[in-house]
Scaffold this motif. Structure first.
Motif, PDB file in Angstrom:
ATOM      1  N   THR A  59       0.807  -1.212   0.000  1.00  0.00           N
ATOM      2  CA  THR A  59       0.000   0.000   0.000  1.00  0.00           C
ATOM      3  C   THR A  59       0.846   1.270   0.000  1.00  0.00           C
ATOM      4  OG1 THR A  59      -0.128   0.161   2.406  1.00  0.00           O
ATOM      5  CG2 THR A  59      -1.758  -1.252   1.306  1.00  0.00           C
ATOM      6  N   GLU A  60       0.187   2.382  -0.308  1.00  0.00           N
ATOM      7  CA  GLU A  60       0.845   3.682  -0.294  1.00  0.00           C
ATOM      8  C   GLU A  60       1.223   4.079   1.129  1.00  0.00           C
ATOM      9  OE1 GLU A  60       2.204   7.452  -1.857  1.00  0.00           O
ATOM     10  OE2 GLU A  60       1.963   5.405  -2.613  1.00  0.00           O
ATOM     11  N   VAL A  61       0.411   3.718   2.099  1.00  0.00           N
ATOM     12  CA  VAL A  61       0.714   4.040   3.494  1.00  0.00           C
ATOM     13  C   VAL A  61       2.039   3.414   3.917  1.00  0.00           C
ATOM     14  CG1 VAL A  61      -0.002   3.691   5.891  1.00  0.00           C
ATOM     15  CG2 VAL A  61      -1.694   4.332   4.169  1.00  0.00           C
ATOM     16  N   PHE A  62       2.244   2.154   3.558  1.00  0.00           N
ATOM     17  CA  PHE A  62       3.494   1.470   3.884  1.00  0.00           C
ATOM     18  C   PHE A  62       4.681   2.201   3.255  1.00  0.00           C
ATOM     19  CE2 PHE A  62       6.879  -1.578   3.028  1.00  0.00           C
ATOM     20  CZ  PHE A  62       7.010  -2.219   4.254  1.00  0.00           C
ATOM     21  N   ARG A  63       4.508   2.621   1.999  1.00  0.00           N
ATOM     22  CA  ARG A  63       5.599   3.319   1.303  1.00  0.00           C
ATOM     23  C   ARG A  63       5.952   4.615   2.019  1.00  0.00           C
ATOM     24  NH1 ARG A  63       6.818   7.239  -2.002  1.00  0.00           N
ATOM     25  NH2 ARG A  63       4.708   8.097  -2.035  1.00  0.00           N
ATOM     26  N   LEU A  64       4.940   5.330   2.503  1.00  0.00           N
ATOM     27  CA  LEU A  64       5.196   6.597   3.190  1.00  0.00           C
ATOM     28  C   LEU A  64       5.850   6.378   4.547  1.00  0.00           C
ATOM     29  CD1 LEU A  64       1.906   8.554   2.352  1.00  0.00           C
ATOM     30  CD2 LEU A  64       4.128   8.704   1.215  1.00  0.00           C
ATOM     31  N   ILE A  65       5.438   5.328   5.262  1.00  0.00           N
ATOM     32  CA  ILE A  65       6.074   5.021   6.547  1.00  0.00           C
ATOM     33  C   ILE A  65       7.543   4.664   6.327  1.00  0.00           C
ATOM     34  CG2 ILE A  65       6.113   3.426   8.509  1.00  0.00           C
ATOM     35  CD1 ILE A  65       3.079   3.156   8.223  1.00  0.00           C
ATOM     36  N   ARG A  66       7.811   3.857   5.322  1.00  0.00           N
ATOM     37  CA  ARG A  66       9.201   3.466   5.022  1.00  0.00           C
ATOM     38  C   ARG A  66      10.023   4.694   4.656  1.00  0.00           C
ATOM     39  NH1 ARG A  66       9.560  -0.644   0.309  1.00  0.00           N
ATOM     40  NH2 ARG A  66       8.909   1.228  -0.815  1.00  0.00           N
ATOM     41  N   ASN A  67       9.434   5.595   3.874  1.00  0.00           N
ATOM     42  CA  ASN A  67      10.138   6.818   3.503  1.00  0.00           C
ATOM     43  C   ASN A  67      10.440   7.665   4.732  1.00  0.00           C
ATOM     44  OD1 ASN A  67       9.804   9.931   2.647  1.00  0.00           O
ATOM     45  ND2 ASN A  67      10.754   8.769   0.974  1.00  0.00           N
ATOM     46  N   CYS A  68       9.487   7.703   5.666  1.00  0.00           N
ATOM     47  CA  CYS A  68       9.691   8.478   6.885  1.00  0.00           C
ATOM     48  C   CYS A  68      10.792   7.863   7.753  1.00  0.00           C
ATOM     49  CB  CYS A  68       8.379   8.555   7.659  1.00  0.00           C
ATOM     50  SG  CYS A  68       8.427   9.627   9.110  1.00  0.00           S
ATOM     51  N   LEU A  69      10.808   6.528   7.815  1.00  0.00           N
ATOM     52  CA  LEU A  69      11.847   5.842   8.589  1.00  0.00           C
ATOM     53  C   LEU A  69      13.239   6.060   7.998  1.00  0.00           C
ATOM     54  CD1 LEU A  69      10.108   2.428   9.374  1.00  0.00           C
ATOM     55  CD2 LEU A  69      10.833   4.141  11.065  1.00  0.00           C
ATOM     56  N   GLU A  70      13.305   6.031   6.675  1.00  0.00           N
ATOM     57  CA  GLU A  70      14.608   6.087   6.005  1.00  0.00           C
ATOM     58  C   GLU A  70      15.090   7.511   5.768  1.00  0.00           C
ATOM     59  OE1 GLU A  70      14.062   3.805   2.474  1.00  0.00           O
ATOM     60  OE2 GLU A  70      13.995   1.879   3.532  1.00  0.00           O
ATOM     61  N   GLU A  71      14.158   8.396   5.368  1.00  0.00           N
ATOM     62  CA  GLU A  71      14.561   9.760   4.997  1.00  0.00           C
ATOM     63  C   GLU A  71      14.121  10.797   6.014  1.00  0.00           C
ATOM     64  OE1 GLU A  71      13.430  10.627   1.008  1.00  0.00           O
ATOM     65  OE2 GLU A  71      14.084   8.680   0.233  1.00  0.00           O
ATOM     66  N   ARG A  72      13.416  10.342   7.059  1.00  0.00           N
ATOM     67  CA  ARG A  72      12.934  11.222   8.129  1.00  0.00           C
ATOM     68  C   ARG A  72      12.075  12.349   7.572  1.00  0.00           C
ATOM     69  NH1 ARG A  72      12.697   8.190  11.524  1.00  0.00           N
ATOM     70  NH2 ARG A  72      13.039   9.520  13.348  1.00  0.00           N
ATOM     71  N   ALA A  73      11.182  12.006   6.645  1.00  0.00           N
ATOM     72  CA  ALA A  73      10.323  12.988   5.987  1.00  0.00           C
ATOM     73  C   ALA A  73       8.900  12.905   6.526  1.00  0.00           C
ATOM     74  CB  ALA A  73      10.315  12.759   4.473  1.00  0.00           C
ATOM     75  N   LEU A  74       8.240  14.045   6.603  1.00  0.00           N
ATOM     76  CA  LEU A  74       6.862  14.123   7.078  1.00  0.00           C
ATOM     77  C   LEU A  74       5.895  13.884   5.918  1.00  0.00           C
ATOM     78  CD1 LEU A  74       4.660  14.966   9.185  1.00  0.00           C
ATOM     79  CD2 LEU A  74       5.029  17.323   8.426  1.00  0.00           C
ATOM     80  N   HIS A  75       4.848  13.098   6.163  1.00  0.00           N
ATOM     81  CA  HIS A  75       3.848  12.817   5.126  1.00  0.00           C
ATOM     82  C   HIS A  75       2.450  12.872   5.723  1.00  0.00           C
ATOM     83  CE1 HIS A  75       6.871  11.509   2.241  1.00  0.00           C
ATOM     84  NE2 HIS A  75       7.420  10.764   3.199  1.00  0.00           N
ATOM     85  N   GLN A  76       1.485  13.194   4.862  1.00  0.00           N
ATOM     86  CA  GLN A  76       0.070  13.145   5.245  1.00  0.00           C
ATOM     87  C   GLN A  76      -0.704  12.467   4.119  1.00  0.00           C
ATOM     88  OE1 GLN A  76      -1.803  16.466   7.262  1.00  0.00           O
ATOM     89  NE2 GLN A  76       0.153  17.569   7.303  1.00  0.00           N
ATOM     90  N   ILE A  77      -1.738  11.724   4.493  1.00  0.00           N
ATOM     91  CA  ILE A  77      -2.517  10.995   3.493  1.00  0.00           C
ATOM     92  C   ILE A  77      -3.908  10.686   4.047  1.00  0.00           C
ATOM     93  CG2 ILE A  77      -1.676   8.743   4.270  1.00  0.00           C
ATOM     94  CD1 ILE A  77      -1.828   7.761   1.391  1.00  0.00           C
ATOM     95  N   GLU A  78      -4.891  10.673   3.183  1.00  0.00           N
ATOM     96  CA  GLU A  78      -6.214  10.163   3.540  1.00  0.00           C
ATOM     97  C   GLU A  78      -6.286   8.746   3.008  1.00  0.00           C
ATOM     98  OE1 GLU A  78      -9.395  12.707   2.320  1.00  0.00           O
ATOM     99  OE2 GLU A  78      -8.870  14.267   3.773  1.00  0.00           O
ATOM    100  N   ASN A  79      -6.537   7.809   3.928  1.00  0.00           N
ATOM    101  CA  ASN A  79      -6.406   6.403   3.577  1.00  0.00           C
ATOM    102  C   ASN A  79      -7.678   5.626   3.908  1.00  0.00           C
ATOM    103  OD1 ASN A  79      -4.801   3.950   2.928  1.00  0.00           O
ATOM    104  ND2 ASN A  79      -5.155   3.501   5.099  1.00  0.00           N
ATOM    105  N   GLU A  80      -8.117   4.801   2.942  1.00  0.00           N
ATOM    106  CA  GLU A  80      -9.252   3.919   3.174  1.00  0.00           C
ATOM    107  C   GLU A  80      -8.730   2.602   3.731  1.00  0.00           C
ATOM    108  OE1 GLU A  80     -13.295   2.676   0.765  1.00  0.00           O
ATOM    109  OE2 GLU A  80     -11.398   2.668  -0.330  1.00  0.00           O
TER     110      GLU A  80
END
Length: 271
Positions: A59-80
């Protein structure tokens, strides 16, 4: 102690708070997260995120969490989110880096999404009705000068409007520009529209519009002051048919009145 203080503060929030470590294991969940996940925290703490939610790694949520863990970046998303019981939930997720790994703040927006979907469906239904209704429809703004009506602007029309009037591309234009001379030739129509736009009292009438050379049945109401909606139909054929019937009735009446005595005597003599 600082973590305990922060976690205590998190527990009082209505937003779900969950912390996932660099090894993808749950470190902390607050009480609201229990409700959002529909699973008690004791079942999740210490377990890997992917093991708790099978298939989440696609999922896209997993990709954003991984990006946050690796690159320490903030993300927001509306997720079903599909729960194990088959129900769907919608969440606004804020995914942000913290020293322990990643903090995920979740806000349940399921009801908001349901309302938005209902509004969208209703809007689509009304748009379909608007575009496919057989009556003409025009939403307009009346223009006044020194308190007197002198023109109006078309704000919205449907397909039937174009078919019944023959007028094209009228949105945003003044009626005086579309039909030159209408203000002089059809003063009663302008007065009719302006009266409803000012008083807010709906009215219906049958009117011959000189500038369009047709009879119209028009119902008008005002959604707010100085604006009006006209729903109409062309009734020229009906008016002509009624006129022919009236002419025939008048002709028959004259024949009967002028020849009625003779006809009565003829009938009497025959008896």
């Amino acid at each position: 102690l600082m973590n305990e203080f922060i976690y205590s503060a998190f527990d009082s929030l209505l937003e779900g708070c969950q912390i996932i470590g660099f090894d993808w294991r749950y470190i902390y969940l607050n009480n609201a997260a229990d409700i959002h996940n529909r699973r008690p925290k004791k079942e999740l703490l210490g377990k890997k995120y992917m093991d708790v939610w099978p298939g989440i790694d696609q999922t896209e949520v997993f990709r954003l969490i991984r990006n946050c863990l690796e690159e320490r970046a903030l993300h927001q998303i509306e997720n079903e989110f599909l729960y194990s019981d088959g129900n769907l939930g919608w969440f606004h997720l804020s995914i942000q880096p913290v020293p322990e790994g990643v903090l995920i703040l979740s806000m349940d927006i399921t009801e908001r999404k349901r309302i938005e979907d209902d509004l969208r469906i209703n809007e689509e239904s009304y748009r379909s009705l608007f575009n496919n209704m057989l009556n003409g429809f025009a939403y307009c703004q009346m223009l006044f000068e020194d308190g007197k009506p002198h023109d109006f602007i078309y704000l919205a029309v449907n397909k039937a409007f174009e078919f019944l009037t023959g007028l094209k591309e009228v949105i945003g234009k003044k009626v005086s520009d579309i039909i030159p001379g209408i203000l002089e030739s059809d003063e009663n129509l302008i007065e009719f529209y302006s009266r409803v736009a000012l008083t807010g009292k709906p009215e219906t009438l049958e009117l011959f519009v000189n500038s369009l050379n047709d009879w119209y049945s028009i119902s008008v109401y005002s959604p707010k002051k100085e604006f009006f909606v006209a729903v109409f139909d062309v009734i020229t054929d009906r008016k002509r048919a009624v006129a022919k019937v009236s002419e025939s009735e008048e002709l028959f009446r004259k024949v009967f009145e002028e020849g009625g005595l003779g006809i009565a005597m003829a009938n009497f003599s025959g008896s």
